[in-house]
Design a protein around this motif. Sequence first.
Motif, short mmCIF file in Angstrom:
data_model
loop_
_atom_site.label_atom_id
_atom_site.label_comp_id
_atom_site.label_asym_id
_atom_site.label_seq_id
_atom_site.Cartn_x
_atom_site.Cartn_y
_atom_site.Cartn_z
N VAL A 59 1.03 -1.18 -0.08
CA VAL A 59 0.18 -0.04 0.09
C VAL A 59 0.92 1.33 0.00
CG1 VAL A 59 -1.72 1.27 1.16
CG2 VAL A 59 -1.94 -0.99 1.01
N VAL A 60 1.92 1.25 0.74
CA VAL A 60 2.81 2.47 1.00
C VAL A 60 3.55 2.66 -0.37
CG1 VAL A 60 4.78 3.33 2.09
CG2 VAL A 60 3.08 2.47 3.44
N ALA A 61 3.99 1.63 -0.96
CA ALA A 61 4.60 1.75 -2.29
C ALA A 61 3.82 2.28 -3.54
CB ALA A 61 5.23 0.37 -2.73
N ASP A 62 2.61 2.31 -3.20
CA ASP A 62 1.63 2.78 -4.37
C ASP A 62 1.06 4.08 -4.00
OD1 ASP A 62 0.32 2.24 -6.87
OD2 ASP A 62 -1.72 2.18 -5.41
N SER A 63 1.33 4.63 -2.58
CA SER A 63 0.92 5.92 -2.22
C SER A 63 1.64 7.21 -2.91
CB SER A 63 1.09 5.83 -0.89
OG SER A 63 0.67 7.03 -0.08
N GLU A 64 0.94 8.28 -2.82
CA GLU A 64 1.57 9.31 -3.19
C GLU A 64 2.20 10.23 -2.19
OE1 GLU A 64 1.36 10.81 -6.48
OE2 GLU A 64 0.42 8.81 -7.01
N GLU A 65 1.97 9.56 -0.87
CA GLU A 65 2.63 10.33 0.14
C GLU A 65 3.89 9.64 0.49
OE1 GLU A 65 1.53 12.43 2.70
OE2 GLU A 65 -0.18 12.89 1.02
N PRO A 66 4.96 10.36 0.81
CA PRO A 66 6.34 9.92 1.12
C PRO A 66 6.11 8.97 2.32
CG PRO A 66 6.03 12.16 1.87
CD PRO A 66 4.78 11.82 1.18
N PRO A 67 7.11 7.68 2.23
CA PRO A 67 6.68 7.00 3.51
C PRO A 67 7.52 7.56 4.85
CG PRO A 67 8.73 6.27 2.09
CD PRO A 67 7.80 7.38 1.09
N ARG A 68 6.99 7.22 5.89
CA ARG A 68 7.74 7.68 7.20
C ARG A 68 7.91 6.33 7.89
NH1 ARG A 68 4.86 11.68 5.52
NH2 ARG A 68 4.41 13.64 6.19
N LEU A 69 8.99 6.38 8.88
CA LEU A 69 9.43 5.40 9.59
C LEU A 69 8.95 5.96 11.06
CD1 LEU A 69 12.85 4.78 8.16
CD2 LEU A 69 10.77 3.53 7.80
N PHE A 70 8.61 4.81 11.75
CA PHE A 70 8.22 5.08 13.27
C PHE A 70 9.40 4.47 14.03
CE2 PHE A 70 4.42 5.55 10.94
CZ PHE A 70 3.79 6.70 11.36
N PHE A 71 10.09 5.10 15.08
CA PHE A 71 11.00 4.74 15.71
C PHE A 71 10.71 4.92 17.05
CE2 PHE A 71 13.37 5.67 11.97
CZ PHE A 71 14.16 4.56 11.80
N PRO A 72 10.70 3.84 18.12
CA PRO A 72 10.59 4.14 19.44
C PRO A 72 11.74 5.15 20.08
CG PRO A 72 10.81 1.85 19.26
CD PRO A 72 11.26 2.60 17.94
N LEU A 73 11.10 6.12 20.63
CA LEU A 73 11.81 7.42 20.99
C LEU A 73 12.97 6.77 22.21
CD1 LEU A 73 9.41 10.08 22.10
CD2 LEU A 73 10.82 10.14 20.38
N ARG A 74 12.78 5.76 22.90
CA ARG A 74 13.97 5.33 23.75
C ARG A 74 15.09 4.85 22.92
NH1 ARG A 74 9.52 1.91 24.84
NH2 ARG A 74 9.76 -0.05 24.01
N ALA A 75 14.79 4.25 21.63
CA ALA A 75 15.71 3.65 20.75
C ALA A 75 16.53 4.86 20.23
CB ALA A 75 15.25 2.85 19.65
N ARG A 76 16.19 5.94 19.86
CA ARG A 76 16.96 6.99 19.28
C ARG A 76 17.58 7.79 20.37
NH1 ARG A 76 14.58 11.02 16.07
NH2 ARG A 76 16.40 11.15 15.38
N ARG A 77 16.93 8.30 21.46
CA ARG A 77 17.55 8.92 22.47
C ARG A 77 18.04 8.20 23.63
NH1 ARG A 77 12.44 13.09 22.35
NH2 ARG A 77 12.53 13.73 19.97
N GLY A 78 17.86 6.91 23.58
CA GLY A 78 18.34 6.17 24.93
C GLY A 78 17.42 6.84 26.17
N ILE A 79 16.23 6.89 25.83
CA ILE A 79 15.41 7.24 27.30
C ILE A 79 14.11 6.25 27.57
CG2 ILE A 79 15.69 9.79 26.79
CD1 ILE A 79 12.85 9.94 25.52
N GLU A 80 13.56 6.32 28.64
CA GLU A 80 12.65 5.16 28.77
C GLU A 80 11.38 5.99 28.30
OE1 GLU A 80 12.76 2.26 30.21
OE2 GLU A 80 14.95 2.62 30.20
N GLY A 81 10.53 5.06 28.13
CA GLY A 81 8.97 5.60 27.50
C GLY A 81 8.52 4.71 26.27
N ASP A 82 7.39 5.04 26.18
CA ASP A 82 6.66 4.33 24.85
C ASP A 82 6.25 5.05 23.75
OD1 ASP A 82 6.68 1.81 26.35
OD2 ASP A 82 4.88 2.25 27.49
N GLY A 83 6.84 6.34 24.04
CA GLY A 83 6.65 7.30 22.89
C GLY A 83 7.32 6.97 21.35
#
Length: 90
Positions: A59-83
């Motif tokens: 579906v995303v490959a056929d979309s006109e919208e640019p794809p977005r990636l979702f990363f857990p905040l804690r993985a990017r910032r080394g913080i706790e939480g579910d954001g």
Amino acid sequence: MDRLILAEKLEALRRGVQRVETRRPDSVESLKRDVDSQDILALNLTRAVQLCMDAAGIVVADSEEPPRLFFPLRARRGIEGDGFCVVGIP
């Protein structure tokens, strides 16, 4: 969009969910004793996640919208939480 491939993915997902529903035991204790049901449930739930990701990719490959990636905040910032943070792909 390759509708045939998407339809096949969704049909496989439907069958997997149906298999999970038919093998779901009545209680946790029953599940603990039934190793075959544990395997069937784990396999079909894993396949269901994979099929959802495959279908989303189609579906995303056929979309006109640019794809977005979702990363857990804690993985990017080394913080706790579910954001989650959203990263657009140029």
